[in-house]
Design a protein around this motif. Sequence first.
Motif, short mmCIF file in Angstrom:
data_model
loop_
_atom_site.label_atom_id
_atom_site.label_comp_id
_atom_site.label_asym_id
_atom_site.label_seq_id
_atom_site.Cartn_x
_atom_site.Cartn_y
_atom_site.Cartn_z
N PHE A 288 0.87 -1.28 -0.01
CA PHE A 288 -0.09 0.04 0.02
C PHE A 288 0.87 1.12 -0.05
O PHE A 288 1.68 1.55 0.96
N CYS A 289 0.86 2.05 -1.27
CA CYS A 289 2.01 2.95 -1.34
C CYS A 289 1.24 4.40 -1.52
O CYS A 289 0.51 4.56 -2.43
N HIS A 290 1.51 5.15 -0.39
CA HIS A 290 1.00 6.54 -0.18
C HIS A 290 1.87 7.71 -0.91
O HIS A 290 3.00 7.61 -0.58
N SER A 291 1.27 8.40 -1.75
CA SER A 291 2.12 9.60 -2.14
C SER A 291 3.48 9.26 -2.80
O SER A 291 3.41 8.44 -3.55
N TYR A 292 4.45 9.60 -2.20
CA TYR A 292 5.87 9.68 -2.59
C TYR A 292 6.01 7.89 -2.63
O TYR A 292 7.06 7.49 -3.22
N GLY A 293 5.67 7.53 -1.63
CA GLY A 293 5.56 6.23 -1.54
C GLY A 293 5.53 5.54 -2.80
O GLY A 293 6.01 4.14 -2.98
N SER A 294 4.60 5.80 -3.48
CA SER A 294 4.25 5.14 -4.72
C SER A 294 5.33 5.08 -5.72
O SER A 294 5.54 4.27 -6.74
N PHE A 315 -2.17 5.10 -3.68
CA PHE A 315 -3.02 6.15 -3.55
C PHE A 315 -2.54 7.58 -3.23
O PHE A 315 -1.59 7.57 -2.60
N GLY A 316 -3.20 8.65 -3.71
CA GLY A 316 -2.61 10.08 -3.45
C GLY A 316 -1.44 9.91 -4.33
O GLY A 316 -0.57 10.52 -3.72
N ASN A 339 -8.90 10.94 -4.70
CA ASN A 339 -10.22 11.47 -4.44
C ASN A 339 -10.24 12.66 -5.07
O ASN A 339 -9.04 13.47 -5.03
N PRO A 340 -11.30 13.51 -5.30
CA PRO A 340 -11.32 14.86 -6.10
C PRO A 340 -10.65 15.93 -5.22
O PRO A 340 -10.37 16.94 -5.83
N THR A 341 -10.43 15.61 -4.09
CA THR A 341 -10.31 16.82 -3.22
C THR A 341 -8.70 16.78 -2.75
O THR A 341 -8.21 17.64 -1.95
N ASP A 342 -8.18 15.65 -3.41
CA ASP A 342 -6.57 15.51 -3.04
C ASP A 342 -5.78 16.33 -3.94
O ASP A 342 -5.78 16.39 -5.03
N TRP A 343 -4.82 17.30 -3.18
CA TRP A 343 -4.15 18.21 -4.13
C TRP A 343 -3.12 17.88 -5.08
O TRP A 343 -2.78 18.35 -5.90
N ILE A 344 -2.76 16.47 -4.81
CA ILE A 344 -1.79 15.72 -5.59
C ILE A 344 -2.31 15.91 -7.18
O ILE A 344 -1.38 15.76 -7.88
N HIS A 379 -5.37 14.74 1.14
CA HIS A 379 -4.42 13.87 0.77
C HIS A 379 -4.07 12.56 1.92
O HIS A 379 -3.59 11.65 1.39
N THR A 380 -4.76 12.70 2.90
CA THR A 380 -4.37 11.73 4.01
C THR A 380 -5.76 11.18 4.39
O THR A 380 -5.66 10.46 5.44
#
Length: 409
Positions: A288-294, A315-316, A339-344, A379-380
């Motif tokens: 499960f890879c979040h943000s830069y983790g992806s 995700f993100g 999700n639509p509200t994630d600034w990424i 984002h979280t």
Amino acid sequence: MQRSSSMRHIWMRRSAIQRRRIKRVLIGAFAASAVLVDAGAAAAQAAAANEQVAISTPPAGSAAWVADHSLGRALPDPATADATTVAAFFASLTPEQTLRLVAEYPLVVGNLDGAPVETRYQANRVAIAAERDRARARAADQKLDATTRALATSRANDSEGLLAKGRQILAFDPRGRGLVSEVYGDLGSAQRVSVLVPGSDADLAHFDQTADPLRSPAGMARALVAEEHRQAADGHTAVIAWTGYVTPSGLGPDAVTSRLADVAAPRLERLLAGLAVTSAPDAPPTLFCHSYGSVVCGVAAPKIHDTRTTDVVVFGSPGMGVQGAAELGEGVRVWATRNPTDWIGNVPYLEVGGLGHGSDPTGRDFGAVEISSAGAAGHTGYLSPGTASLHNFGSIALGDYGDVTHPQS
């Protein structure tokens, strides 16, 4: 000839200037995109961001460990020994020999992939207690300035928290901002194992936050394991919150390059190789890879899968460093959501001269299986209670793919 050489020099100089301009533009684009969505926090992060020093070498004590021949044979070199060799070495030790190595080389044993997990938990308690005591001594040292003493107090408190009863610390390294990984569940009996790979600003100080737990690796891991138990009360699962690499700080230069991910990926590969010989789940661990983790997962993916399919959930994500999932290898199945509200979603999904992380994993042509994150915000917020994303993460972790929901077309 002299004129040709002069022209070539001018051209090379202009190219270098252009590359620097592109870098500044891309870094600005990443930061500015986030600022548009969350001006206060993102701007503060961007202003305070510094390039980080990646940790690629074995932990403190490794040189003495390699030089130790008191057992009448060489100890496995933490820099080169594979997990199978490490596992065989520990299997050959007597309990007394194991205890001695834990006491003398806690940082080495606690970070040695392939060593028995219970032995690593024991070694890391010794290492964490030593770091707590060292930090307390610095906090009490009046010869140090107030800022240094305050930072030492924070480090002592963070270390003390990891020593709470029942915590299973799989890895601990106090260098720099501090690396720590924790297991939730019983790795020895787990039929399904998940590894949570966090993004920016994950370190010892931010590993376990009480005010906003889903901003921390520990909080996300607890939410995932709770969801797994909700869906399968009698399921034997384990989740690892893996802060085993130096993450970017804020939205500075590190966030828009793969430099830290390139160093992190082999560390993630070693973790998975260690799990392969110290645990026996029914399927390869799910990432499960979040943000830069992806980005980390994207770099590692081509080398982590075996004859069975490995599920990688992003995700993100700012991208995985590739243009499509096919580049990650046939043994990797990518699931993606944003999700639509994630600034990424406002950052540029591109890669130019090593800057940026490639295509959007949720894009139609990427080749990932897009999953719903209905109800998630920001984002979280992907592991918030009641969100579709949390439900889907639990289903994928359990291998219940038929229960996964997808966005409405």
